[in-house]
Enzyme design. Structure first.
Site, PDB file in Angstrom:
ATOM      1  N   GLY A  62       0.709  -1.356  -0.369  1.00 62.25           N
ATOM      2  CA  GLY A  62      -0.209  -0.098   0.063  1.00 62.25           C
ATOM      3  C   GLY A  62       1.070   0.990   0.139  1.00 62.25           C
ATOM      4  N   VAL A  64       2.296   2.475  -2.464  1.00 64.11           N
ATOM      5  CA  VAL A  64       3.417   3.293  -3.605  1.00 64.11           C
ATOM      6  C   VAL A  64       3.430   3.287  -4.785  1.00 64.11           C
ATOM      7  CG1 VAL A  64       5.012   0.938  -1.796  1.00 64.11           C
ATOM      8  CG2 VAL A  64       3.521   0.519  -3.765  1.00 64.11           C
ATOM      9  N   LYS A  66       0.776   2.681  -6.789  1.00 63.26           N
ATOM     10  CA  LYS A  66      -0.116   1.240  -8.311  1.00 63.26           C
ATOM     11  C   LYS A  66      -1.205   2.365  -8.919  1.00 63.26           C
ATOM     12  CE  LYS A  66      -1.167  -1.522  -4.870  1.00 63.26           C
ATOM     13  NZ  LYS A  66      -0.799  -0.587  -3.283  1.00 63.26           N
ATOM     14  N   THR A  67      -1.807   2.471  -8.146  1.00 61.67           N
ATOM     15  CA  THR A  67      -2.507   3.250  -9.153  1.00 61.67           C
ATOM     16  C   THR A  67      -1.695   4.313 -10.140  1.00 61.67           C
ATOM     17  OG1 THR A  67      -4.716   3.735  -6.953  1.00 61.67           O
ATOM     18  CG2 THR A  67      -4.393   5.124  -9.374  1.00 61.67           C
ATOM     19  N   THR A  68      -1.335   5.122  -9.496  1.00 61.62           N
ATOM     20  CA  THR A  68      -0.330   6.077 -10.503  1.00 61.62           C
ATOM     21  C   THR A  68       0.471   5.105 -11.416  1.00 61.62           C
ATOM     22  OG1 THR A  68      -0.301   8.103  -9.182  1.00 61.62           O
ATOM     23  CG2 THR A  68       1.928   7.803 -10.817  1.00 61.62           C
ATOM     24  N   ASP A  90      -9.419  -2.547  -6.105  1.00 59.47           N
ATOM     25  CA  ASP A  90      -8.816  -2.249  -4.195  1.00 59.47           C
ATOM     26  C   ASP A  90     -10.662  -1.645  -3.750  1.00 59.47           C
ATOM     27  OD1 ASP A  90      -7.924  -0.833  -2.386  1.00 59.47           O
ATOM     28  OD2 ASP A  90      -6.258  -0.391  -3.249  1.00 59.47           O
ATOM     29  N   ASN A 301       9.476   3.030  -7.627  1.00 58.61           N
ATOM     30  CA  ASN A 301       9.192   4.303  -7.489  1.00 58.61           C
ATOM     31  C   ASN A 301       9.322   5.678  -6.267  1.00 58.61           C
ATOM     32  OD1 ASN A 301       6.747   4.817  -9.223  1.00 58.61           O
ATOM     33  ND2 ASN A 301       5.474   3.381  -8.315  1.00 58.61           N
TER      34      ASN A 301
END
Length: 390
Positions: A62, A64, A66-68, A90, A301
């Site tokens: 969580g 880090v 992921k969505t970007t 999610d 990232n």
């Protein structure tokens, strides 16, 4: 070549060699130094070039990015594929925030694109929808007093651990498969939830296999029990329930086969250069291997100055710190400490995965990556990474 880790093993060591105690027991160079000509290309070009891919999962710990990463990968895929879909599994959806537009449970076109859409899945609503369809099929839809087949189905659902997630997963895959998209990018939940989701095909295939073997002997009991509760006819109830199980099993078999085909499915691991994130990435890679799911890309990232190393910056700081004000010196000192820590874990990441994985370093920016234009700009670094030799 990368400096080899020398780990003082004081606790259980994982398959890839990371100690489960503390990374501080490892000694290595502050900076990471490697010959990129000997390593896989440090970008995600391989995903764009593999035109057979249909399912791309993006996951990790969580917070880090992921969505970007999912959104950036989707924008790049839109340049090469006819129709691209980004799906958030999610429960705490962020696609709407990333694209700065409202995204619902149905595929929503992304502004600025003609071939990119996104949707946010609600597993609870999917399960409720499935139950209502089964109630309608068995004639229990008008069961207003809460008894009968509706009550029986609720008890059955609540009595089997994980069945709600499994059935909602089946509904999700059924829905996605019915959509006409060339490739689907899954923005997944944090690692633990994602591993459960990816294990459902294997687990359900075995469970449904045993259940269907017993249906001839015990299938009639379901219908008789529902009749006692005031539901529809035993044959009608049995046909509806077992029909649903057969349908779910067929979907699970199809999904399981696709997940284990590296030509169709791959998993992109996302992390940041910190101990917990790197260690969880290793656990994720190991679990994916157990499930037979391909994974050969890692995105790191929030990297401070990826084109520079801590030694180079340290020399600059040492030669200039005497002329700095106290506050500026403290700020730079903290930045240097963070840079040295990041370089240590980046070096460890390359040491563990560099020979077989495409490891992409994404820089920490001065601003948030929100909105289509910023996502487009940031996504270029996934394909054309910063030259570490400059």
């Amino acid at each position: 070549s990368i400096s080899q880790l020398q780990i003082d093993i004081v606790s259980t060591t994982s398959p890839l060699g990371l100690s489960t105690s503390n990374f501080d027991t490892a000694t290595m160079a502050d900076e990471y130094d490697y010959d990129d000509e000997d390593l896989p290309d440090p970008s995600l070009k391989n995903i764009l070039e593999q035109e057979s891919l249909q399912w791309i999962f993006v996951g990790g710990k969580g917070g880090v990015g992921k969505t970007t990463t999912s959104c950036c990968l989707g924008t790049q895929l839109a340049k090469h594929r006819k129709k691209v879909l980004i799906v958030s599994t999610d429960p705490a959806h962020n696609l709407s925030d990333a694209f700065c537009q409202k995204i619902g449970r149905e595929p929503t076109p992304i502004q600025g694109f003609t071939n990119l859409s996104a949707m946010e899945i609600d597993a609870t609503e999917d399960l409720d929808k499935m139950q209502r369809s089964m109630e309608d099929a068995t004639g229990a839809g008008n069961d207003e007093d809460g008894s009968g087949i509706q009550s029986l189905m609720t008890e059955l659902t609540n009595s089997i651990p994980g069945i709600d997630e499994a059935m909602s997963f089946s509904e999700l895959m059924k829905q996605v498969q019915n959509l006409d998209y060339d490739v689907v990018v899954f923005d997944t939940a944090p690692t633990g939830h994602t591993l459960r989701l990816l294990s459902f095909p294997t687990i359900l295939e075995k469970a449904f296999g045993k259940l269907m073997d017993l249906k001839d002997r015990f299938g009639g009991l379901i219908g008789q029990a529902s009749a006692l509760f005031g539901g529809g006819s035993p044959d009608q109830v049995q046909e509806a329930l077992l029909g649903r199980l057969e349908e779910t099993r067929a979907i699970i078999n199809k999904v399981n086969t696709a997940f284990q085909d590296p030509a169709l499915t791959t998993f992109v691991c996302v992390c940041i250069p910190e101990f917990l994130s790197i260690y969880e990435t290793e656990r994720l890679v190991q679990e994916l291997s157990k499930f037979g799911i391909d994974s050969h890309n890692i995105v790191v990232n929030q990297v401070l100055f990826p084109e520079k190393d801590a030694e180079e910056l340290g020399e600059w700081f040492d030669s200039n710190k005497d002329g700095m004000q106290k506050e500026a010196r403290e700020i730079c000192s903290k930045m240097m400490a963070r840079k040295r820590m990041q370089d240590k874990y980046i070096g460890q990441c390359f040491d563990l995965y560099g020979d077989d994985f495409h490891v992409v370093l994404m820089p920490l920016l001065d601003h948030e990556v929100r909105g289509v234009e910023k996502l487009k700009d940031f996504s270029e670094l996934l394909i054309n990474p910063i030259d570490l030799e400059e």
